[in-house]
Design a protein around this motif. Structure first.
Motif, short mmCIF file in Angstrom:
data_model
loop_
_atom_site.label_atom_id
_atom_site.label_comp_id
_atom_site.label_asym_id
_atom_site.label_seq_id
_atom_site.Cartn_x
_atom_site.Cartn_y
_atom_site.Cartn_z
N GLU A 141 -2.29 -6.23 -46.47
CA GLU A 141 -3.48 -5.93 -47.25
C GLU A 141 -3.38 -6.49 -48.66
O GLU A 141 -4.40 -6.67 -49.34
CB GLU A 141 -3.74 -4.43 -47.28
N TRP A 184 -8.63 -7.91 -45.08
CA TRP A 184 -7.70 -7.12 -44.27
C TRP A 184 -8.35 -5.84 -43.75
O TRP A 184 -8.22 -5.48 -42.59
CB TRP A 184 -6.47 -6.80 -45.11
N GLN A 185 -9.07 -5.17 -44.63
CA GLN A 185 -9.67 -3.88 -44.27
C GLN A 185 -10.80 -4.02 -43.25
O GLN A 185 -11.21 -3.05 -42.64
CB GLN A 185 -10.16 -3.14 -45.53
#
Length: 99
Positions: free
Chosen positions: A32, A38-39
């Motif tokens: 992340e 990433w999220q």
């Protein structure tokens, strides 16, 4: 004498296993902290992303993937009403020619 041999053999085997494991991970790990979007990725997509980034041989193919990845992550962020974080590491930097 036999127990000493056994300990040395096991120690050597563990060292080799650790060396191979480190080599298998490669020089870069997606996280992340260094992956835009990433999220918005599934765990499977994160693994695939990391493998793809490690596999690029040319700067052009890396840049094309990076551009498409960022476009997709920006689309997902927009769908969720979130802002896409900016900045981050250039995942293609290792493919640029040294000056």
């Amino acid at each position: 004498m036999r127990s000493r041999w056994l300990v040395m053999t096991l120690s050597g085997s563990l060292l080799l296993a650790a060396a191979f494991a480190a080599e298998a991970r490669g020089p870069w790990r997606a996280s992340e902290d260094n992956t835009r979007g990433w999220q918005f990725m599934t765990p499977e997509e994160r693994v695939e992303h990391q493998a793809r980034v490690r596999g690029f041989k040319t700067l052009d193919e890396c840049r094309a993937y990076k551009q498409e990845h960022h476009r997709l992550m920006e689309q997902r962020a927009k769908e969720k009403g979130s802002a896409m974080p900016s900045g981050g590491r250039d995942i293609c930097a290792h493919l640029k020619p040294a000056n």
